[in-house]
Write a protein that holds these residues in place. Structure first.
Motif, PDB file in Angstrom:
ATOM      1  N   LEU A   1       0.852  -1.181   0.000  1.00  0.00           N
ATOM      2  CA  LEU A   1       0.000   0.000   0.000  1.00  0.00           C
ATOM      3  C   LEU A   1       0.891   1.235   0.000  1.00  0.00           C
ATOM      4  O   LEU A   1       1.760   1.385   0.850  1.00  0.00           O
ATOM      5  CB  LEU A   1      -0.854  -0.034   1.263  1.00  0.00           C
ATOM      6  CG  LEU A   1      -1.813   1.095   1.475  1.00  0.00           C
ATOM      7  CD1 LEU A   1      -2.929   1.026   0.452  1.00  0.00           C
ATOM      8  CD2 LEU A   1      -2.405   0.996   2.874  1.00  0.00           C
ATOM      9  N   THR A   2       0.702   2.099  -0.978  1.00  0.00           N
ATOM     10  CA  THR A   2       1.546   3.290  -1.080  1.00  0.00           C
ATOM     11  C   THR A   2       0.913   4.408  -0.279  1.00  0.00           C
ATOM     12  O   THR A   2       0.071   5.153  -0.775  1.00  0.00           O
ATOM     13  CB  THR A   2       1.694   3.693  -2.558  1.00  0.00           C
ATOM     14  OG1 THR A   2       1.960   2.499  -3.288  1.00  0.00           O
ATOM     15  CG2 THR A   2       2.815   4.673  -2.762  1.00  0.00           C
ATOM     16  N   LEU A   3       1.359   4.520   0.959  1.00  0.00           N
ATOM     17  CA  LEU A   3       0.709   5.472   1.854  1.00  0.00           C
ATOM     18  C   LEU A   3       1.022   6.922   1.519  1.00  0.00           C
ATOM     19  O   LEU A   3       0.333   7.828   1.954  1.00  0.00           O
ATOM     20  CB  LEU A   3       1.096   5.180   3.304  1.00  0.00           C
ATOM     21  CG  LEU A   3       0.490   3.885   3.847  1.00  0.00           C
ATOM     22  CD1 LEU A   3       1.077   3.523   5.195  1.00  0.00           C
ATOM     23  CD2 LEU A   3      -1.025   3.988   3.933  1.00  0.00           C
ATOM     24  N   THR A   4       2.056   7.122   0.708  1.00  0.00           N
ATOM     25  CA  THR A   4       2.420   8.499   0.373  1.00  0.00           C
ATOM     26  C   THR A   4       1.968   8.870  -1.036  1.00  0.00           C
ATOM     27  O   THR A   4       2.330   9.930  -1.533  1.00  0.00           O
ATOM     28  CB  THR A   4       3.949   8.676   0.475  1.00  0.00           C
ATOM     29  OG1 THR A   4       4.557   7.702  -0.370  1.00  0.00           O
ATOM     30  CG2 THR A   4       4.442   8.507   1.900  1.00  0.00           C
ATOM     31  N   LEU A   5       1.210   7.990  -1.668  1.00  0.00           N
ATOM     32  CA  LEU A   5       0.823   8.204  -3.070  1.00  0.00           C
ATOM     33  C   LEU A   5       0.334   9.631  -3.353  1.00  0.00           C
ATOM     34  O   LEU A   5       0.857  10.307  -4.231  1.00  0.00           O
ATOM     35  CB  LEU A   5      -0.258   7.193  -3.478  1.00  0.00           C
ATOM     36  CG  LEU A   5      -0.775   7.327  -4.900  1.00  0.00           C
ATOM     37  CD1 LEU A   5       0.167   6.663  -5.885  1.00  0.00           C
ATOM     38  CD2 LEU A   5      -2.164   6.713  -5.049  1.00  0.00           C
ATOM     39  N   LEU A   6      -0.661  10.067  -2.581  1.00  0.00           N
ATOM     40  CA  LEU A   6      -1.229  11.380  -2.896  1.00  0.00           C
ATOM     41  C   LEU A   6      -0.327  12.521  -2.434  1.00  0.00           C
ATOM     42  O   LEU A   6      -0.208  13.536  -3.116  1.00  0.00           O
ATOM     43  CB  LEU A   6      -2.635  11.522  -2.317  1.00  0.00           C
ATOM     44  CG  LEU A   6      -3.708  10.750  -3.088  1.00  0.00           C
ATOM     45  CD1 LEU A   6      -5.055  10.835  -2.385  1.00  0.00           C
ATOM     46  CD2 LEU A   6      -3.839  11.249  -4.527  1.00  0.00           C
ATOM     47  N   ASP A   7       0.336  12.335  -1.298  1.00  0.00           N
ATOM     48  CA  ASP A   7       1.292  13.354  -0.842  1.00  0.00           C
ATOM     49  C   ASP A   7       2.364  13.587  -1.899  1.00  0.00           C
ATOM     50  O   ASP A   7       2.659  14.725  -2.261  1.00  0.00           O
ATOM     51  CB  ASP A   7       1.987  12.887   0.447  1.00  0.00           C
ATOM     52  CG  ASP A   7       1.195  13.281   1.677  1.00  0.00           C
ATOM     53  OD1 ASP A   7       0.639  14.396   1.678  1.00  0.00           O
ATOM     54  OD2 ASP A   7       1.124  12.478   2.618  1.00  0.00           O
ATOM     55  N   ASP A   8       2.934  12.478  -2.385  1.00  0.00           N
ATOM     56  CA  ASP A   8       3.986  12.586  -3.407  1.00  0.00           C
ATOM     57  C   ASP A   8       3.443  13.230  -4.676  1.00  0.00           C
ATOM     58  O   ASP A   8       4.084  14.075  -5.302  1.00  0.00           O
ATOM     59  CB  ASP A   8       4.534  11.190  -3.773  1.00  0.00           C
ATOM     60  CG  ASP A   8       5.305  10.576  -2.624  1.00  0.00           C
ATOM     61  OD1 ASP A   8       5.582  11.301  -1.649  1.00  0.00           O
ATOM     62  OD2 ASP A   8       5.609   9.361  -2.700  1.00  0.00           O
ATOM     63  N   PHE A   9       2.258  12.781  -5.036  1.00  0.00           N
ATOM     64  CA  PHE A   9       1.621  13.266  -6.259  1.00  0.00           C
ATOM     65  C   PHE A   9       1.428  14.783  -6.189  1.00  0.00           C
ATOM     66  O   PHE A   9       1.743  15.515  -7.138  1.00  0.00           O
ATOM     67  CB  PHE A   9       0.268  12.560  -6.389  1.00  0.00           C
ATOM     68  CG  PHE A   9      -0.369  12.674  -7.726  1.00  0.00           C
ATOM     69  CD1 PHE A   9       0.118  11.954  -8.795  1.00  0.00           C
ATOM     70  CD2 PHE A   9      -1.476  13.482  -7.919  1.00  0.00           C
ATOM     71  CE1 PHE A   9      -0.481  12.041 -10.041  1.00  0.00           C
ATOM     72  CE2 PHE A   9      -2.084  13.571  -9.160  1.00  0.00           C
ATOM     73  CZ  PHE A   9      -1.582  12.849 -10.216  1.00  0.00           C
ATOM     74  N   ILE A  10       0.947  15.240  -5.045  1.00  0.00           N
ATOM     75  CA  ILE A  10       0.688  16.674  -4.855  1.00  0.00           C
ATOM     76  C   ILE A  10       2.002  17.453  -4.849  1.00  0.00           C
ATOM     77  O   ILE A  10       2.128  18.491  -5.495  1.00  0.00           O
ATOM     78  CB  ILE A  10      -0.104  16.900  -3.543  1.00  0.00           C
ATOM     79  CG1 ILE A  10      -1.521  16.314  -3.685  1.00  0.00           C
ATOM     80  CG2 ILE A  10      -0.154  18.369  -3.159  1.00  0.00           C
ATOM     81  CD1 ILE A  10      -2.248  16.108  -2.378  1.00  0.00           C
ATOM     82  N   LYS A  11       2.989  16.896  -4.126  1.00  0.00           N
ATOM     83  CA  LYS A  11       4.291  17.573  -4.046  1.00  0.00           C
ATOM     84  C   LYS A  11       4.901  17.755  -5.431  1.00  0.00           C
ATOM     85  O   LYS A  11       5.403  18.806  -5.783  1.00  0.00           O
ATOM     86  CB  LYS A  11       5.241  16.751  -3.185  1.00  0.00           C
ATOM     87  CG  LYS A  11       5.520  17.400  -1.837  1.00  0.00           C
ATOM     88  CD  LYS A  11       6.457  16.545  -0.995  1.00  0.00           C
ATOM     89  CE  LYS A  11       5.828  16.241   0.355  1.00  0.00           C
ATOM     90  NZ  LYS A  11       6.087  14.900   0.849  1.00  0.00           N
ATOM     91  N   LYS A  12       4.830  16.684  -6.216  1.00  0.00           N
ATOM     92  CA  LYS A  12       5.449  16.736  -7.549  1.00  0.00           C
ATOM     93  C   LYS A  12       4.647  17.601  -8.521  1.00  0.00           C
ATOM     94  O   LYS A  12       5.073  17.837  -9.642  1.00  0.00           O
ATOM     95  CB  LYS A  12       5.593  15.324  -8.105  1.00  0.00           C
ATOM     96  CG  LYS A  12       6.666  14.553  -7.366  1.00  0.00           C
ATOM     97  CD  LYS A  12       6.966  13.226  -7.995  1.00  0.00           C
ATOM     98  CE  LYS A  12       8.048  12.524  -7.190  1.00  0.00           C
ATOM     99  NZ  LYS A  12       8.235  11.136  -7.528  1.00  0.00           N
ATOM    100  N   SER A  13       3.453  17.986  -8.132  1.00  0.00           N
ATOM    101  CA  SER A  13       2.621  18.793  -9.045  1.00  0.00           C
ATOM    102  C   SER A  13       2.425  20.198  -8.479  1.00  0.00           C
ATOM    103  O   SER A  13       1.313  20.721  -8.502  1.00  0.00           O
ATOM    104  CB  SER A  13       1.264  18.134  -9.268  1.00  0.00           C
ATOM    105  OG  SER A  13       1.339  16.750  -9.266  1.00  0.00           O
ATOM    106  N   ASN A  14       3.458  20.781  -7.906  1.00  0.00           N
ATOM    107  CA  ASN A  14       3.408  22.163  -7.414  1.00  0.00           C
ATOM    108  C   ASN A  14       2.429  22.393  -6.273  1.00  0.00           C
ATOM    109  O   ASN A  14       1.873  23.472  -6.130  1.00  0.00           O
ATOM    110  CB  ASN A  14       3.068  23.133  -8.556  1.00  0.00           C
ATOM    111  CG  ASN A  14       4.129  23.119  -9.616  1.00  0.00           C
ATOM    112  OD1 ASN A  14       5.310  23.255  -9.321  1.00  0.00           O
ATOM    113  ND2 ASN A  14       3.707  22.918 -10.847  1.00  0.00           N
TER     114      ASN A  14
END
Ligand code: MET
Ligand code: ZN
Length: 356
Positions: free
Chosen positions: A16-29
């Motif tokens: 389970l990628t618990l940081t999926l959305l955090d990472d996604f948001i970080k990488k998208s400004n």
């Protein structure tokens, strides 16, 4: 043209990628754009969804229209697309005479359609691909996530109770868990990057989802999104603080928010959610019109005007939300406008469209 792995790795079936959305948001400004209304957009394209299956009817009769709408949202700048499984339930399909197997196949198909739309989108926007003149395109590829939609028990009932949250005393926690369990398992194994529990009308259903995610060891992360009609509570009258706390406590839930709610309530609702969680907050309001279950149509809210909500999106970002999209009666134009206004507010986003 080859399939490109998104810049953010989606979850695999075993971890389970618990940081999926955090990472996604970080990488998208610092923000990400979700798509807009799916069912109402299918209707705008002529689909007749006056049926207990609502948008899930198109899984049977017009899957190519669903692909078209997903693509329209991707072209408009959405980075998260939500599948047509909102009102797709095994019980609902069986009521139409389908077998369990056929019903599960249709659930999976909702995800396959979205994955296919993503492939088509990537295929036509591939990094390093050549245009018709043999020139290499150097544009950066925008990562896209596919969220498998789970609508509430009230959506399945198709009697308006997704906007009242009132299931009566006979419906217990175990009724709801039994209703949703298999569907969640099937969607979790379908290849989606996350599960979007949408339009959650009461605390009991949030509790049911949370227990299913834990007990069934679901390995795809989720978001919980509630709806409100008073700007303070969820539609049942349950406290939003209590509901968002259920989401906060569930480690499989990566983001919490609000959908299918008039834009005028969003600002205050974000502030409430922020009191009980530090998880990313998502908002995808409807157009501000109200659904009349008796007339089966959307009507303008009396007395209160919901001016174009896009102009408020930067304020919602400032106050703490980081995922933005639209729900019923919003269109690809809404998403295009959200993308544009956010990119002005906080630096350039991923390029929307490559030149050929
Ligand atoms: C009633 S809310 C519906 C949400 C669903 N994702 C849709 O846009 O069709
Ligand atoms: Zn909606």
């Amino acid at each position: 043209m080859g399939f490109q792995t998104p810049a953010v790795e989606p979850s695999s079936s075993s971890t389970l990628t618990l940081t999926l959305l955090d990472d996604f948001i970080k990488k998208s400004n610092g923000y990400a754009v979700i798509d807009g209304g799916l069912a109402t957009e299918l209707e705008r394209h002529g689909a007749n969804l006056n049926d207990p299956l609502w948008s899930a009817k198109c899984l049977i009769h017009s899957p190519q229209l669903i692909t078209r709408v997903h693509l329209d949202y991707l072209e408009a700048g959405a980075s998260i697309i939500i599948t047509a499984s909102y009102q797709a339930t095994i019980q609902g399909f069986k009521a139409k005479g389908l077998s369990s197997q056929e019903s599960e196949t249709l659930l999976k198909k909702s995800v396959e359609i979205a994955l296919e739309a993503r492939d088509i989108f990537y295929g036509s926007h591939t990094e390093g691909s050549c245009d018709d003149f043999g020139n290499e395109s150097t544009n950066q590829q925008r990562p896209v996530l596919v969220a498998a939609s789970v609508g509430s028990y009230g959506a399945y009932l198709a009697d308006g109770s997704e906007y009242s949250g009132d299931y009566g005393d006979a419906v217990t926690l175990s009724t709801l868990k039994d209703f949703h369990r298999r569907r969640v398992q099937v969607l979790a194994e379908s290849g989606a990057d996350l599960i979007a529990f949408e339009t959650i009308p009461n605390k009991l259903e949030a509790q049911a989802y949370s227990e299913i995610l834990e007990e069934e060891n679901i390995n795809v992360p989720a978001w919980f999104s509630f709806n409100s009609k008073d700007g303070v509570n969820v539609v049942s009258g349950d406290s939003l603080l209590d509901c968002a706390s259920v989401a906060d406590k569930c480690k499989k839930v990566l983001a919490v928010g609000i959908n299918c709610t008039p834009p005028r309530f969003i600002h205050g609702l974000i502030q409430l959610i922020k009191k009980v969680t530090s998880k990313p907050i998502l908002v995808y309001p409807n157009s501000g019109e109200t659904y009349d279950p008796d007339r089966k149509e959307w009507v303008q809210s009396a007395g209160v005007s919901d001016e174009d909500f896009v102009s408020h999106v930067n304020k919602w970002h400032e106050v703490g939300a980081s995922l933005f999209g639209g729900c019923c009666r919003t269109t690809p134009n809404t998403i295009r406008a959200i993308n544009k206004i956010l990119s002005k507010g906080s630096g350039a986003p991923f390029q929307q469209k490559v030149s050929y």
